[in-house]
Design an enzyme around this catalytic site. Structure first.
Site, PDB file in Angstrom:
ATOM      1  N   SER A 183      83.500 -28.503 -49.564  1.00 53.52           N
ATOM      2  CA  SER A 183      83.110 -27.977 -50.684  1.00 53.52           C
ATOM      3  C   SER A 183      84.247 -26.780 -51.020  1.00 53.52           C
ATOM      4  CB  SER A 183      82.117 -26.960 -51.038  1.00 53.52           C
ATOM      5  OG  SER A 183      81.737 -26.080 -50.534  1.00 53.52           O
ATOM      6  N   ASP A 220      77.736 -18.237 -55.593  1.00 52.78           N
ATOM      7  CA  ASP A 220      75.955 -18.512 -55.112  1.00 52.78           C
ATOM      8  C   ASP A 220      76.150 -18.609 -53.987  1.00 52.78           C
ATOM      9  OD1 ASP A 220      77.534 -20.887 -53.281  1.00 52.78           O
ATOM     10  OD2 ASP A 220      77.124 -22.244 -54.656  1.00 52.78           O
ATOM     11  N   HIS A 259      79.156 -19.929 -50.933  1.00 51.38           N
ATOM     12  CA  HIS A 259      80.616 -19.965 -51.920  1.00 51.38           C
ATOM     13  C   HIS A 259      81.794 -18.963 -52.726  1.00 51.38           C
ATOM     14  CE1 HIS A 259      78.525 -24.309 -51.771  1.00 51.38           C
ATOM     15  NE2 HIS A 259      79.572 -24.366 -51.262  1.00 51.38           N
TER      16      HIS A 259
END
Length: 351
Positions: A35, A326, A329
Protein backbone atom coordinates in the site's frame (compact mmCIF):
# COMPACT_ATOMS: atom_id res chain seq x y z
CA UNK A 1 14.63 7.70 -24.71
CA UNK A 2 13.92 10.82 -22.76
CA UNK A 3 16.49 12.56 -20.62
CA UNK A 4 14.99 13.44 -17.29
CA UNK A 5 16.21 15.80 -14.61
CA UNK A 6 15.84 15.19 -10.88
CA UNK A 7 15.55 18.03 -8.44
CA UNK A 8 16.80 16.43 -5.23
CA UNK A 9 16.12 18.11 -1.91
CA UNK A 10 18.25 18.18 1.22
CA UNK A 11 17.94 14.97 3.19
CA UNK A 12 15.70 14.93 6.26
CA UNK A 13 17.25 15.72 9.63
CA UNK A 14 20.79 14.73 8.72
CA UNK A 15 23.61 16.89 7.50
CA UNK A 16 24.10 15.94 3.89
CA UNK A 17 24.82 18.20 0.92
CA UNK A 18 22.00 18.94 -1.44
CA UNK A 19 22.36 16.77 -4.52
CA UNK A 20 22.77 18.37 -7.92
CA UNK A 21 20.13 18.17 -10.59
CA UNK A 22 21.20 15.02 -12.39
CA UNK A 23 20.45 13.97 -15.92
CA UNK A 24 19.41 10.33 -15.84
CA UNK A 25 18.31 7.87 -18.48
CA UNK A 26 15.11 6.65 -16.81
CA UNK A 27 12.35 6.27 -19.36
CA UNK A 28 9.88 4.57 -17.00
CA UNK A 29 9.20 3.41 -13.44
CA UNK A 30 7.86 0.06 -12.25
CA UNK A 31 6.41 -0.37 -8.76
CA UNK A 32 5.86 -3.63 -6.91
CA UNK A 33 4.67 -4.41 -3.42
CA UNK A 34 2.13 -2.99 -1.00
CA UNK A 35 0.00 0.00 0.00
CA UNK A 36 2.92 2.40 0.32
CA UNK A 37 3.10 2.44 -3.48
CA UNK A 38 -0.18 0.91 -4.78
CA UNK A 39 -2.10 3.53 -6.80
CA UNK A 40 -5.28 1.51 -7.15
CA UNK A 41 -4.83 -2.09 -8.30
CA UNK A 42 -7.02 -3.34 -5.46
CA UNK A 43 -9.96 -1.45 -6.96
CA UNK A 44 -10.03 -4.10 -9.69
CA UNK A 45 -9.97 -7.25 -7.56
CA UNK A 46 -12.39 -8.81 -5.09
CA UNK A 47 -11.04 -7.80 -1.68
CA UNK A 48 -12.07 -5.76 1.34
CA UNK A 49 -8.68 -4.05 1.33
CA UNK A 50 -9.68 -0.99 -0.65
CA UNK A 51 -9.37 2.78 -0.42
CA UNK A 52 -11.79 3.76 -3.16
CA UNK A 53 -14.19 5.84 -1.08
CA UNK A 54 -13.85 9.21 0.70
CA UNK A 55 -12.24 10.45 2.82
CA UNK A 56 -9.37 8.67 1.01
CA UNK A 57 -8.07 10.93 -1.72
CA UNK A 58 -9.71 14.07 -0.36
CA UNK A 59 -6.48 16.08 -0.91
CA UNK A 60 -5.52 14.32 -4.16
CA UNK A 61 -5.96 15.95 -7.55
CA UNK A 62 -9.69 16.22 -8.19
CA UNK A 63 -10.43 15.34 -4.56
CA UNK A 64 -11.30 11.77 -5.51
CA UNK A 65 -10.56 8.40 -3.94
CA UNK A 66 -8.35 6.53 -6.40
CA UNK A 67 -7.45 3.48 -4.34
CA UNK A 68 -4.45 5.17 -2.72
CA UNK A 69 -4.25 4.60 1.03
CA UNK A 70 -3.67 8.26 1.75
CA UNK A 71 -5.36 11.65 1.78
CA UNK A 72 -3.19 12.61 -1.21
CA UNK A 73 -0.05 11.46 -2.97
CA UNK A 74 1.84 8.28 -2.16
CA UNK A 75 5.58 7.62 -2.16
CA UNK A 76 5.20 6.27 -5.71
CA UNK A 77 3.59 9.51 -6.89
CA UNK A 78 6.35 11.59 -5.37
CA UNK A 79 9.16 9.44 -6.73
CA UNK A 80 7.63 9.84 -10.18
CA UNK A 81 7.36 13.58 -9.65
CA UNK A 82 11.03 13.84 -8.66
CA UNK A 83 12.02 11.95 -11.78
CA UNK A 84 10.21 14.46 -13.95
CA UNK A 85 7.12 12.44 -14.84
CA UNK A 86 3.86 14.35 -15.07
CA UNK A 87 2.06 11.58 -13.20
CA UNK A 88 2.70 8.27 -11.52
CA UNK A 89 2.57 5.19 -13.77
CA UNK A 90 -0.98 3.78 -13.79
CA UNK A 91 -2.18 0.78 -11.84
CA UNK A 92 -1.55 -2.18 -14.13
CA UNK A 93 -5.09 -3.53 -13.74
CA UNK A 94 -6.67 -0.17 -14.61
CA UNK A 95 -7.92 0.74 -18.10
CA UNK A 96 -5.25 3.47 -18.19
CA UNK A 97 -2.48 0.86 -18.38
CA UNK A 98 -2.71 0.48 -22.13
CA UNK A 99 -1.27 1.83 -25.36
CA UNK A 100 1.35 4.56 -25.14
CA UNK A 101 0.76 4.95 -21.39
CA UNK A 102 2.79 1.76 -20.99
CA UNK A 103 5.88 3.63 -22.18
CA UNK A 104 6.11 5.37 -18.80
CA UNK A 105 5.92 2.13 -16.81
CA UNK A 106 3.27 0.57 -14.65
CA UNK A 107 2.37 -0.02 -11.03
CA UNK A 108 1.88 -3.69 -10.08
CA UNK A 109 1.56 -3.24 -6.30
CA UNK A 110 -1.37 -4.48 -4.22
CA UNK A 111 -2.19 -2.84 -0.89
CA UNK A 112 -1.97 -5.33 1.97
CA UNK A 113 0.30 -7.76 0.14
CA UNK A 114 3.65 -9.06 1.36
CA UNK A 115 6.77 -10.91 0.31
CA UNK A 116 5.21 -14.13 1.59
CA UNK A 117 2.41 -15.12 -0.82
CA UNK A 118 0.13 -16.61 1.90
CA UNK A 119 -0.12 -13.11 3.44
CA UNK A 120 -1.71 -11.83 0.23
CA UNK A 121 -3.88 -14.89 -0.30
CA UNK A 122 -5.39 -14.54 3.19
CA UNK A 123 -7.01 -11.27 2.14
CA UNK A 124 -7.66 -11.86 -1.57
CA UNK A 125 -4.81 -9.65 -2.72
CA UNK A 126 -2.29 -9.86 -5.56
CA UNK A 127 0.68 -11.92 -4.35
CA UNK A 128 4.16 -10.74 -5.23
CA UNK A 129 4.61 -13.82 -7.43
CA UNK A 130 1.55 -12.75 -9.44
CA UNK A 131 2.83 -9.17 -9.63
CA UNK A 132 5.92 -10.56 -11.35
CA UNK A 133 3.73 -12.53 -13.76
CA UNK A 134 1.83 -9.32 -14.50
CA UNK A 135 5.14 -7.61 -15.21
CA UNK A 136 6.06 -10.35 -17.66
CA UNK A 137 2.72 -9.78 -19.38
CA UNK A 138 3.43 -6.04 -19.37
CA UNK A 139 6.68 -6.66 -21.25
CA UNK A 140 4.77 -8.43 -24.02
CA UNK A 141 2.33 -5.53 -24.26
CA UNK A 142 5.21 -3.06 -24.30
CA UNK A 143 6.84 -4.89 -27.20
CA UNK A 144 3.55 -4.64 -29.13
CA UNK A 145 3.41 -0.89 -28.52
CA UNK A 146 7.06 0.12 -28.85
CA UNK A 147 8.74 -2.67 -30.77
CA UNK A 148 11.27 -5.13 -29.45
CA UNK A 149 14.32 -2.85 -29.50
CA UNK A 150 12.72 0.13 -27.73
CA UNK A 151 10.94 -2.15 -25.26
CA UNK A 152 14.23 -3.78 -24.32
CA UNK A 153 15.79 -0.35 -23.81
CA UNK A 154 12.89 0.78 -21.61
CA UNK A 155 13.06 -2.37 -19.48
CA UNK A 156 16.81 -2.14 -18.89
CA UNK A 157 16.90 1.62 -18.22
CA UNK A 158 13.78 1.89 -16.05
CA UNK A 159 13.73 2.35 -12.28
CA UNK A 160 12.19 -0.49 -10.26
CA UNK A 161 10.86 0.03 -6.74
CA UNK A 162 9.96 -2.82 -4.38
CA UNK A 163 8.03 -2.13 -1.16
CA UNK A 164 7.02 -5.07 1.01
CA UNK A 165 7.38 -6.93 4.31
CA UNK A 166 5.30 -4.98 6.83
CA UNK A 167 2.08 -6.87 6.23
CA UNK A 168 3.84 -10.21 6.53
CA UNK A 169 4.52 -9.41 10.17
CA UNK A 170 1.55 -7.20 11.08
CA UNK A 171 -1.24 -9.17 9.41
CA UNK A 172 0.15 -12.69 9.27
CA UNK A 173 3.00 -13.59 11.60
CA UNK A 174 1.69 -11.80 14.70
CA UNK A 175 -1.81 -13.26 14.38
CA UNK A 176 -1.06 -16.66 12.86
CA UNK A 177 -0.12 -19.40 15.37
CA UNK A 178 0.96 -21.65 12.51
CA UNK A 179 3.77 -19.18 11.96
CA UNK A 180 4.72 -17.70 15.33
CA UNK A 181 4.64 -21.09 17.06
CA UNK A 182 6.86 -22.73 14.45
CA UNK A 183 9.18 -19.90 13.36
CA UNK A 184 11.11 -17.41 15.45
CA UNK A 185 11.03 -13.79 14.29
CA UNK A 186 14.61 -14.30 13.07
CA UNK A 187 13.63 -17.30 10.99
CA UNK A 188 10.61 -15.51 9.57
CA UNK A 189 12.76 -12.50 8.71
CA UNK A 190 15.19 -14.83 6.94
CA UNK A 191 12.28 -16.26 4.95
CA UNK A 192 11.16 -12.78 3.86
CA UNK A 193 14.67 -11.67 2.94
CA UNK A 194 15.12 -14.79 0.84
CA UNK A 195 11.93 -14.01 -1.07
CA UNK A 196 12.99 -10.39 -1.52
CA UNK A 197 16.35 -11.36 -3.01
CA UNK A 198 14.73 -13.97 -5.26
CA UNK A 199 12.31 -11.30 -6.46
CA UNK A 200 15.12 -8.90 -7.25
CA UNK A 201 16.98 -11.70 -9.03
CA UNK A 202 13.89 -12.53 -11.09
CA UNK A 203 13.50 -8.87 -12.08
CA UNK A 204 17.17 -8.84 -13.02
CA UNK A 205 16.60 -11.92 -15.16
CA UNK A 206 13.81 -10.08 -16.97
CA UNK A 207 16.08 -7.14 -17.72
CA UNK A 208 15.90 -4.81 -14.69
CA UNK A 209 19.17 -3.06 -13.84
CA UNK A 210 18.13 -0.24 -11.46
CA UNK A 211 16.29 -1.45 -8.37
CA UNK A 212 15.39 0.29 -5.12
CA UNK A 213 14.19 -1.88 -2.22
CA UNK A 214 12.30 -0.23 0.64
CA UNK A 215 13.08 -1.17 4.20
CA UNK A 216 10.06 -1.88 6.37
CA UNK A 217 8.86 1.05 8.49
CA UNK A 218 8.72 1.01 12.31
CA UNK A 219 5.36 -0.74 12.46
CA UNK A 220 5.46 -0.52 16.25
CA UNK A 221 4.80 3.21 15.83
CA UNK A 222 1.62 2.80 13.79
CA UNK A 223 -1.37 4.16 15.74
CA UNK A 224 -3.12 0.78 15.37
CA UNK A 225 -0.11 -1.05 16.83
CA UNK A 226 0.01 1.29 19.80
CA UNK A 227 -3.75 0.87 20.33
CA UNK A 228 -3.57 -2.94 20.21
CA UNK A 229 -0.16 -3.67 21.72
CA UNK A 230 0.65 -0.49 23.67
CA UNK A 231 -1.28 -1.44 26.82
CA UNK A 232 -2.34 2.13 27.46
CA UNK A 233 0.95 3.70 26.43
CA UNK A 234 1.10 6.45 23.81
CA UNK A 235 4.60 5.47 22.68
CA UNK A 236 5.87 3.14 19.96
CA UNK A 237 5.87 -0.57 20.81
CA UNK A 238 9.58 -1.48 21.19
CA UNK A 239 9.23 -5.22 20.49
CA UNK A 240 7.55 -4.65 17.14
CA UNK A 241 10.14 -2.08 16.12
CA UNK A 242 12.90 -4.50 17.11
CA UNK A 243 11.42 -7.03 14.67
CA UNK A 244 11.40 -4.38 11.93
CA UNK A 245 15.01 -3.43 12.63
CA UNK A 246 16.07 -7.07 12.59
CA UNK A 247 14.44 -7.60 9.20
CA UNK A 248 15.95 -4.39 7.83
CA UNK A 249 19.46 -5.33 8.96
CA UNK A 250 19.21 -8.72 7.25
CA UNK A 251 17.71 -7.21 4.10
CA UNK A 252 20.36 -4.51 3.84
CA UNK A 253 23.14 -7.09 4.20
CA UNK A 254 21.59 -9.36 1.57
CA UNK A 255 21.22 -6.46 -0.88
CA UNK A 256 24.84 -5.47 -0.33
CA UNK A 257 25.96 -9.05 -1.05
CA UNK A 258 23.82 -9.26 -4.19
CA UNK A 259 25.26 -6.00 -5.50
CA UNK A 260 28.74 -7.52 -5.30
CA UNK A 261 27.60 -10.60 -7.20
CA UNK A 262 25.74 -8.81 -10.00
CA UNK A 263 28.17 -6.11 -11.08
CA UNK A 264 25.91 -4.52 -13.69
CA UNK A 265 23.02 -4.16 -11.23
CA UNK A 266 22.44 -0.83 -9.53
CA UNK A 267 20.57 -1.58 -6.31
CA UNK A 268 19.87 0.58 -3.26
CA UNK A 269 18.39 -0.13 0.16
CA UNK A 270 15.87 2.69 0.64
CA UNK A 271 15.56 3.34 4.36
CA UNK A 272 12.06 4.44 5.30
CA UNK A 273 12.38 3.20 8.89
CA UNK A 274 14.47 6.15 10.05
CA UNK A 275 12.34 9.05 8.74
CA UNK A 276 9.09 7.41 9.86
CA UNK A 277 10.53 6.69 13.31
CA UNK A 278 11.73 10.27 13.71
CA UNK A 279 8.39 11.64 12.55
CA UNK A 280 6.59 9.29 14.95
CA UNK A 281 8.72 10.15 17.98
CA UNK A 282 9.66 13.79 17.27
CA UNK A 283 6.90 15.16 15.04
CA UNK A 284 7.50 18.77 16.00
CA UNK A 285 10.94 18.71 14.40
CA UNK A 286 9.26 18.79 10.99
CA UNK A 287 6.24 20.89 11.87
CA UNK A 288 3.83 18.04 12.66
CA UNK A 289 1.65 18.14 15.75
CA UNK A 290 -0.03 14.72 15.91
CA UNK A 291 1.52 11.28 15.69
CA UNK A 292 -0.37 9.14 18.19
CA UNK A 293 -3.69 9.47 16.39
CA UNK A 294 -4.36 9.30 12.68
CA UNK A 295 -6.44 11.86 10.81
CA UNK A 296 -9.33 9.59 9.82
CA UNK A 297 -12.06 9.03 12.39
CA UNK A 298 -10.97 8.62 16.00
CA UNK A 299 -7.49 7.91 14.71
CA UNK A 300 -7.01 4.73 16.73
CA UNK A 301 -8.44 1.84 14.68
CA UNK A 302 -9.64 3.16 11.31
CA UNK A 303 -8.13 1.75 8.12
CA UNK A 304 -9.54 0.62 4.75
CA UNK A 305 -13.07 1.55 3.71
CA UNK A 306 -14.50 -0.73 6.43
CA UNK A 307 -13.69 1.90 9.05
CA UNK A 308 -12.22 4.92 7.25
CA UNK A 309 -15.16 5.86 5.03
CA UNK A 310 -17.69 8.64 4.44
CA UNK A 311 -19.45 7.74 7.71
CA UNK A 312 -16.29 8.09 9.80
CA UNK A 313 -16.71 10.72 12.49
CA UNK A 314 -14.15 13.23 13.62
CA UNK A 315 -11.84 13.09 10.60
CA UNK A 316 -9.35 15.93 11.01
CA UNK A 317 -9.91 19.08 8.93
CA UNK A 318 -6.20 19.52 8.11
CA UNK A 319 -4.03 16.46 7.51
CA UNK A 320 -0.83 18.43 6.92
CA UNK A 321 0.05 18.35 10.63
CA UNK A 322 -0.71 14.63 11.04
CA UNK A 323 2.03 12.05 10.55
CA UNK A 324 -0.58 9.34 9.85
CA UNK A 325 -3.59 9.58 7.57
CA UNK A 326 -5.18 6.34 8.79
CA UNK A 327 -3.84 4.07 11.51
CA UNK A 328 -1.43 2.28 9.16
CA UNK A 329 -0.45 4.78 6.49
CA UNK A 330 1.42 8.09 6.43
CA UNK A 331 -0.25 11.30 5.36
CA UNK A 332 0.75 13.01 2.14
CA UNK A 333 2.79 15.51 4.16
CA UNK A 334 4.69 12.67 5.87
CA UNK A 335 5.21 10.91 2.54
CA UNK A 336 6.99 13.99 1.25
CA UNK A 337 9.41 13.92 4.17
CA UNK A 338 10.05 10.20 3.62
CA UNK A 339 10.81 10.58 -0.09
CA UNK A 340 13.09 13.55 0.54
CA UNK A 341 15.03 11.43 3.03
CA UNK A 342 16.17 8.90 0.43
CA UNK A 343 16.46 11.27 -2.53
CA UNK A 344 20.21 10.76 -2.77
CA UNK A 345 19.79 7.00 -2.93
CA UNK A 346 17.33 7.40 -5.82
CA UNK A 347 19.91 9.66 -7.43
CA UNK A 348 22.50 6.87 -7.26
CA UNK A 349 20.15 4.57 -9.13
CA UNK A 350 19.37 6.87 -12.03
CA UNK A 351 22.68 8.59 -12.80
Amino acid sequence: MKVRCILLLAVFLVARPTADCTKGSVPAIMFFGDSLVDVGNNDYIHTIVKANLPPYGRDFEGNVATGRFCNGMLLSDMIGEKLGFSSSPPAYLSPQAAGTNLLNGANFASAGSGYYDPTSLMYGLIPLSQQLKNFKEYISKLVAVAGSSQAQSIISDSLYILSSGSNDFAFNYYINPLLYKTLTTDHFADLLVGISIRTVTQLYGMGARRIGVFSVPPFGCFPLAITVFGFGSSKCVPGLNDDALRLNKKLNAAIDLLSKQLHDLKIEFLDIYTPVYILSTSPGSQGFTETRRACCGTGTVESTILLCNPKSTGTCPNATTYVYWDVLHPSEAANKVIVDSFAQSINQLVI
